[in-house]
Design a protein around this motif. Structure first.
Motif, PDB file in Angstrom:
ATOM      1  N   ASP A 180      59.040  10.299 -18.746  1.00  0.00           N
ATOM      2  CA  ASP A 180      58.321   8.840 -18.523  1.00  0.00           C
ATOM      3  C   ASP A 180      58.242   8.512 -17.427  1.00  0.00           C
ATOM      4  OD1 ASP A 180      61.056   8.499 -17.288  1.00  0.00           O
ATOM      5  OD2 ASP A 180      62.326   7.488 -19.042  1.00  0.00           O
ATOM      6  N   GLY A 181      58.428   7.244 -16.813  1.00  0.00           N
ATOM      7  CA  GLY A 181      57.437   7.165 -15.342  1.00  0.00           C
ATOM      8  C   GLY A 181      59.006   7.735 -14.056  1.00  0.00           C
ATOM      9  N   ARG A 182      60.081   7.748 -14.893  1.00  0.00           N
ATOM     10  CA  ARG A 182      61.283   8.591 -13.448  1.00  0.00           C
ATOM     11  C   ARG A 182      61.744   9.899 -13.564  1.00  0.00           C
ATOM     12  NH1 ARG A 182      62.935   2.419 -14.792  1.00  0.00           N
ATOM     13  NH2 ARG A 182      62.127   1.206 -12.453  1.00  0.00           N
ATOM     14  N   HIS A 183      61.574  10.568 -15.112  1.00  0.00           N
ATOM     15  CA  HIS A 183      62.295  11.761 -15.296  1.00  0.00           C
ATOM     16  C   HIS A 183      61.226  12.478 -16.053  1.00  0.00           C
ATOM     17  CE1 HIS A 183      65.582   8.000 -14.699  1.00  0.00           C
ATOM     18  NE2 HIS A 183      65.931   9.087 -14.527  1.00  0.00           N
ATOM     19  N   VAL A 184      61.995  13.676 -16.225  1.00  0.00           N
ATOM     20  CA  VAL A 184      61.089  14.811 -17.033  1.00  0.00           C
ATOM     21  C   VAL A 184      62.263  15.270 -17.770  1.00  0.00           C
ATOM     22  CG1 VAL A 184      61.319  17.452 -17.248  1.00  0.00           C
ATOM     23  CG2 VAL A 184      60.227  16.240 -15.639  1.00  0.00           C
ATOM     24  N   TYR A 185      62.864  14.852 -18.620  1.00  0.00           N
ATOM     25  CA  TYR A 185      63.788  15.789 -19.785  1.00  0.00           C
ATOM     26  C   TYR A 185      63.567  17.084 -20.766  1.00  0.00           C
ATOM     27  CZ  TYR A 185      64.134  10.239 -19.458  1.00  0.00           C
ATOM     28  OH  TYR A 185      64.179   9.357 -19.017  1.00  0.00           O
ATOM     29  N   LEU A 186      64.648  17.998 -20.053  1.00  0.00           N
ATOM     30  CA  LEU A 186      64.396  18.507 -20.142  1.00  0.00           C
ATOM     31  C   LEU A 186      66.199  19.343 -21.223  1.00  0.00           C
ATOM     32  CD1 LEU A 186      62.934  21.667 -19.258  1.00  0.00           C
ATOM     33  CD2 LEU A 186      65.102  21.864 -17.830  1.00  0.00           C
ATOM     34  N   ASP A 187      65.135  20.229 -22.408  1.00  0.00           N
ATOM     35  CA  ASP A 187      66.534  20.365 -23.622  1.00  0.00           C
ATOM     36  C   ASP A 187      66.620  21.372 -23.500  1.00  0.00           C
ATOM     37  OD1 ASP A 187      67.547  20.801 -26.379  1.00  0.00           O
ATOM     38  OD2 ASP A 187      65.937  20.556 -27.519  1.00  0.00           O
ATOM     39  N   VAL A 188      68.348  21.732 -23.289  1.00  0.00           N
ATOM     40  CA  VAL A 188      68.431  22.659 -21.908  1.00  0.00           C
ATOM     41  C   VAL A 188      70.053  23.128 -23.309  1.00  0.00           C
ATOM     42  CG1 VAL A 188      68.498  21.826 -20.084  1.00  0.00           C
ATOM     43  CG2 VAL A 188      70.529  21.721 -20.567  1.00  0.00           C
ATOM     44  N   THR A 189      70.586  24.139 -23.119  1.00  0.00           N
ATOM     45  CA  THR A 189      71.931  24.935 -23.503  1.00  0.00           C
ATOM     46  C   THR A 189      72.701  24.395 -22.742  1.00  0.00           C
ATOM     47  OG1 THR A 189      70.762  26.988 -24.180  1.00  0.00           O
ATOM     48  CG2 THR A 189      72.653  26.713 -24.240  1.00  0.00           C
ATOM     49  N   ALA A 190      73.392  24.079 -23.887  1.00  0.00           N
ATOM     50  CA  ALA A 190      74.892  23.339 -22.776  1.00  0.00           C
ATOM     51  C   ALA A 190      75.424  23.463 -21.830  1.00  0.00           C
ATOM     52  CB  ALA A 190      76.075  21.703 -23.903  1.00  0.00           C
TER      53      ALA A 190
ATOM     54  N   ARG B 188      75.364  17.741 -17.205  1.00  0.00           N
ATOM     55  CA  ARG B 188      75.366  16.549 -17.238  1.00  0.00           C
ATOM     56  C   ARG B 188      74.168  15.634 -17.963  1.00  0.00           C
ATOM     57  NH1 ARG B 188      70.981  14.459 -13.013  1.00  0.00           N
ATOM     58  NH2 ARG B 188      69.356  16.438 -12.352  1.00  0.00           N
ATOM     59  N   GLY B 189      73.850  14.867 -18.437  1.00  0.00           N
ATOM     60  CA  GLY B 189      72.761  15.599 -19.731  1.00  0.00           C
ATOM     61  C   GLY B 189      73.381  14.916 -20.928  1.00  0.00           C
ATOM     62  N   PHE B 190      72.868  13.908 -21.934  1.00  0.00           N
ATOM     63  CA  PHE B 190      72.664  13.628 -22.674  1.00  0.00           C
ATOM     64  C   PHE B 190      73.012  14.446 -24.690  1.00  0.00           C
ATOM     65  CE2 PHE B 190      70.461  10.654 -20.947  1.00  0.00           C
ATOM     66  CZ  PHE B 190      71.811   8.621 -19.997  1.00  0.00           C
ATOM     67  N   PHE B 191      74.092  14.193 -25.089  1.00  0.00           N
ATOM     68  CA  PHE B 191      74.524  14.873 -26.513  1.00  0.00           C
ATOM     69  C   PHE B 191      74.353  14.037 -27.428  1.00  0.00           C
ATOM     70  CE2 PHE B 191      78.092  15.099 -24.282  1.00  0.00           C
ATOM     71  CZ  PHE B 191      79.268  14.711 -25.699  1.00  0.00           C
ATOM     72  N   ASN B 192      74.592  14.206 -28.692  1.00  0.00           N
ATOM     73  CA  ASN B 192      74.595  13.928 -29.922  1.00  0.00           C
ATOM     74  C   ASN B 192      76.239  14.174 -30.084  1.00  0.00           C
ATOM     75  OD1 ASN B 192      75.344  12.267 -32.159  1.00  0.00           O
ATOM     76  ND2 ASN B 192      73.204  13.455 -33.216  1.00  0.00           N
ATOM     77  N   PRO B 193      77.247  13.628 -30.183  1.00  0.00           N
ATOM     78  CA  PRO B 193      78.808  13.781 -30.950  1.00  0.00           C
ATOM     79  C   PRO B 193      79.017  13.576 -31.818  1.00  0.00           C
ATOM     80  CG  PRO B 193      78.828  11.224 -29.451  1.00  0.00           C
ATOM     81  CD  PRO B 193      76.961  12.291 -29.643  1.00  0.00           C
TER      82      PRO B 193
ATOM     83  N   ALA C  55      71.176  19.795 -24.711  1.00  0.00           N
ATOM     84  CA  ALA C  55      71.350  18.564 -24.234  1.00  0.00           C
ATOM     85  C   ALA C  55      70.068  18.779 -23.680  1.00  0.00           C
ATOM     86  CB  ALA C  55      72.908  18.952 -23.881  1.00  0.00           C
ATOM     87  N   ILE C  56      69.737  17.138 -23.708  1.00  0.00           N
ATOM     88  CA  ILE C  56      68.932  16.105 -22.987  1.00  0.00           C
ATOM     89  C   ILE C  56      69.420  16.712 -21.441  1.00  0.00           C
ATOM     90  CG2 ILE C  56      67.128  14.697 -22.734  1.00  0.00           C
ATOM     91  CD1 ILE C  56      66.439  16.541 -24.854  1.00  0.00           C
ATOM     92  N   LEU C  57      68.661  16.744 -20.004  1.00  0.00           N
ATOM     93  CA  LEU C  57      68.950  16.789 -18.530  1.00  0.00           C
ATOM     94  C   LEU C  57      67.994  16.308 -18.492  1.00  0.00           C
ATOM     95  CD1 LEU C  57      70.569  18.149 -16.870  1.00  0.00           C
ATOM     96  CD2 LEU C  57      69.603  19.762 -16.621  1.00  0.00           C
ATOM     97  N   PRO C  58      68.449  15.057 -17.357  1.00  0.00           N
ATOM     98  CA  PRO C  58      67.021  13.968 -17.285  1.00  0.00           C
ATOM     99  C   PRO C  58      67.164  14.903 -15.472  1.00  0.00           C
ATOM    100  CG  PRO C  58      69.347  12.628 -17.939  1.00  0.00           C
ATOM    101  CD  PRO C  58      68.827  14.266 -17.877  1.00  0.00           C
ATOM    102  N   LEU C  59      66.104  14.859 -15.240  1.00  0.00           N
ATOM    103  CA  LEU C  59      66.019  15.015 -13.974  1.00  0.00           C
ATOM    104  C   LEU C  59      64.869  14.493 -13.407  1.00  0.00           C
ATOM    105  CD1 LEU C  59      64.928  18.471 -14.737  1.00  0.00           C
ATOM    106  CD2 LEU C  59      66.949  18.285 -13.656  1.00  0.00           C
ATOM    107  N   VAL C  60      65.661  14.037 -12.411  1.00  0.00           N
ATOM    108  CA  VAL C  60      64.260  12.708 -11.944  1.00  0.00           C
ATOM    109  C   VAL C  60      63.060  13.412 -11.339  1.00  0.00           C
ATOM    110  CG1 VAL C  60      64.259  11.081  -9.508  1.00  0.00           C
ATOM    111  CG2 VAL C  60      66.722  11.507 -10.656  1.00  0.00           C
TER     112      VAL C  60
END
Length: 115
Positions: A61-71, A76-81, A100-105
């Motif tokens: 998006d305008g601020r981040h690259v989202y990387l799907d990584v192994t937890a 840090r990152g977002f996951f579905n609990p 998990a999705i790791l947002p990188l600035v």
């Protein structure tokens, strides 16, 4: 609620140089154009402070690259609990042993390379 512009409370502490702002907009646009063809590809991302992250380029998006990584690799990152209750293709894993999705600035990225 109204916001007043009171000179004694609105002293500017920092203001970006207009040339730097224009340059950063160009960097962001360049990153979007370079990365767009490689969505869903396995990449290695290096940040300005030397951190390396491997994963699948999941989005931008305008601020981040989202990387799907192994937890376990990430700190840090977002996951579905609740993967069984609320399945989501964007947050497919659990905190440990999944993805998990790791947002990188965007402006902290030094290099992105295909693996």
């Amino acid at each position: 609620m109204s916001i007043t512009n009171n000179a004694q409370h609105s002293d500017v502490i920092y203001q970006a140089d207009p040339a730097a702002v224009q340059h950063l907009h160009g960097v962001r646009e360049s990153l979007h154009q370079c990365c767009k063809p490689y969505l869903n590809h396995h990449v290695c991302v290096q940040t300005l402070d030397g951190q390396m992250h491997e994963g699948v380029l999941a989005g931008m998006d305008g601020r981040h690259v989202y990387l799907d990584v192994t937890a376990p690799e990430m700190s840090r990152g977002f996951f579905n609990p609740y993967p069984g209750v609320y399945p989501s293709p964007y947050y497919p894993g659990v905190p440990y042993g999944g993805n998990a999705i790791l947002p990188l600035v965007l402006f902290e990225l030094l290099a992105i390379s295909l693996i």
